[in-house]
Design a protein around this motif. Structure first.
Motif, mmCIF file in Angstrom:
data_model
loop_
_atom_site.group_PDB
_atom_site.id
_atom_site.type_symbol
_atom_site.label_atom_id
_atom_site.label_comp_id
_atom_site.label_asym_id
_atom_site.label_seq_id
_atom_site.Cartn_x
_atom_site.Cartn_y
_atom_site.Cartn_z
ATOM 1 N N TRP A 5 39.345 39.473 42.091
ATOM 2 C CA TRP A 5 38.787 38.681 42.645
ATOM 3 C C TRP A 5 39.780 37.745 43.008
ATOM 4 O O TRP A 5 38.853 36.633 44.307
ATOM 5 C CB TRP A 5 37.767 38.311 41.223
ATOM 6 C CG TRP A 5 37.356 36.783 41.529
ATOM 7 C CD1 TRP A 5 36.924 35.530 41.226
ATOM 8 C CD2 TRP A 5 35.914 36.736 42.744
ATOM 9 N NE1 TRP A 5 36.438 34.983 41.708
ATOM 10 C CE2 TRP A 5 35.761 35.226 42.369
ATOM 11 C CE3 TRP A 5 35.177 37.245 43.996
ATOM 12 C CZ2 TRP A 5 34.578 34.671 43.276
ATOM 13 C CZ3 TRP A 5 34.111 37.221 43.884
ATOM 14 C CH2 TRP A 5 34.352 35.540 44.142
ATOM 15 N N TRP B 147 40.189 36.243 47.805
ATOM 16 C CA TRP B 147 40.123 34.849 48.140
ATOM 17 C C TRP B 147 40.149 34.777 49.277
ATOM 18 O O TRP B 147 40.526 33.644 50.272
ATOM 19 C CB TRP B 147 40.471 33.858 47.251
ATOM 20 C CG TRP B 147 39.581 33.195 46.304
ATOM 21 C CD1 TRP B 147 39.650 33.843 44.876
ATOM 22 C CD2 TRP B 147 38.441 32.336 46.554
ATOM 23 N NE1 TRP B 147 38.019 33.278 44.191
ATOM 24 C CE2 TRP B 147 38.157 32.273 45.174
ATOM 25 C CE3 TRP B 147 38.229 31.184 46.964
ATOM 26 C CZ2 TRP B 147 36.926 30.831 44.844
ATOM 27 C CZ3 TRP B 147 37.591 30.613 47.145
ATOM 28 C CH2 TRP B 147 36.829 30.428 45.341
ATOM 29 N N GLN C 290 34.199 39.381 50.560
ATOM 30 C CA GLN C 290 34.316 38.523 49.138
ATOM 31 C C GLN C 290 33.017 39.015 48.996
ATOM 32 O O GLN C 290 32.997 39.329 47.424
ATOM 33 C CB GLN C 290 34.607 37.423 49.103
ATOM 34 C CG GLN C 290 34.854 36.518 48.093
ATOM 35 C CD GLN C 290 35.559 35.370 48.145
ATOM 36 O OE1 GLN C 290 35.085 34.168 48.722
ATOM 37 N NE2 GLN C 290 36.428 35.028 47.094
ATOM 38 N N ALA D 40 32.201 40.241 45.227
ATOM 39 C CA ALA D 40 31.638 39.967 43.973
ATOM 40 C C ALA D 40 30.164 40.556 43.103
ATOM 41 O O ALA D 40 30.301 40.919 41.979
ATOM 42 C CB ALA D 40 30.504 38.519 44.311
ATOM 43 N N ARG E 256 31.998 29.661 49.354
ATOM 44 C CA ARG E 256 32.920 30.661 48.036
ATOM 45 C C ARG E 256 32.778 29.891 46.306
ATOM 46 O O ARG E 256 33.068 30.448 45.591
ATOM 47 C CB ARG E 256 34.493 30.121 48.313
ATOM 48 C CG ARG E 256 35.035 31.108 50.083
ATOM 49 C CD ARG E 256 36.471 31.025 49.962
ATOM 50 N NE ARG E 256 36.320 31.846 52.138
ATOM 51 C CZ ARG E 256 36.497 32.945 51.604
ATOM 52 N NH1 ARG E 256 36.352 34.093 50.775
ATOM 53 N NH2 ARG E 256 37.037 33.082 52.695
ATOM 54 N N CYS F 207 31.821 32.041 43.504
ATOM 55 C CA CYS F 207 33.396 31.909 41.975
ATOM 56 C C CYS F 207 32.243 31.539 41.060
ATOM 57 O O CYS F 207 32.575 32.572 39.785
ATOM 58 C CB CYS F 207 33.773 30.957 42.352
ATOM 59 S SG CYS F 207 35.406 31.090 41.233
ATOM 60 N N CYS G 210 32.373 34.445 37.698
ATOM 61 C CA CYS G 210 32.595 33.703 36.722
ATOM 62 C C CYS G 210 31.905 33.680 35.290
ATOM 63 O O CYS G 210 31.896 34.084 33.659
ATOM 64 C CB CYS G 210 33.205 32.059 36.148
ATOM 65 S SG CYS G 210 35.091 32.555 37.922
#
Length: 130
Positions: free
Chosen positions: A32, A36, A43, A47, A106, A110, A114
Motif C-alpha cells: 500500500w 502511492w 492505486q 486498494a 488519494r 487511504c 486503513c
C-alpha cells in the motif's frame, strides 16, 4: 547428533506459521505504501485487491457473485464509523472508473484501506445482505 538444529528449525517454522497473519498484514502495508507512487486508477486497483486479501485473511471474504461495492457496503453497515467513508469511496471510485474525470482523491482511498484492516474485518460479523 543434529537434533538441536532440527528442533530450532521446527521452532522457527512454527513461529512463522503462527504469525503468518501479522507478516501478511505488514506485506500489505508495504504494498500500500509503495502504491502511492502509482497513478490514481492503479492505486485504486491495489486498494481493492488489499481489501479483498484482508477479507480472506479475516475469514470474511466477498461471497461469490457479489460485487466489491455491495460487499464493502454490507461490511460498513455494521459499523457507523465506516459507513460514510466506504460509501464516499465507492461512489467516487465508480465515478473515477466509469466517468470521464477522476474524482477520487488519494486520502479517501487511504482512509478506507486503513480502516478495513484484517483485525477490523475479523471483528465484524458475517456481512448482511445490502
Amino acid at each position: 547428533m543434529y537434533w538441536p538444529v532440527v528442533a530450532i528449525a521446527i521452532s522457527v517454522l512454527s513461529v512463522l506459521y503462527l504469525t503468518l497473519a501479522i507478516w501478511t498484514e505488514w506485506l500489505l502495508w508495504t504494498i500500500w505504501a509503495a502504491s502511492w507512487l502509482l497513478p490514481l486508477r492503479r492505486q485504486l486497483v491495489f486498494a481493492m485487491w488489499i481489501i479483498n486479501v484482508r477479507g480472506r485473511l479475516a475469514k470474511n471474504q466477498r461471497p461469490f457473485g457479489q460485487t466489491q461495492r455491495d460487499w464493502m457496503i454490507s461490511l460498513a453497515a455494521q459499523q457507523e464509523a465506516l459507513r460514510q467513508p466506504v460509501l464516499k469511496f465507492c461512489d467516487d471510485a465508480d465515478r473515477t472508473v466509469f466517468g470521464p474525470v477522476e474524482s477520487l482523491d488519494r486520502f479517501t482511498i487511504c482512509k478506507v484501506v486503513c480502516s478495513l484492516t484484517t483485525a477490523n474485518l475479523r471483528r465484524l460479523n458475517q456481512p448482511v445482505v445490502a
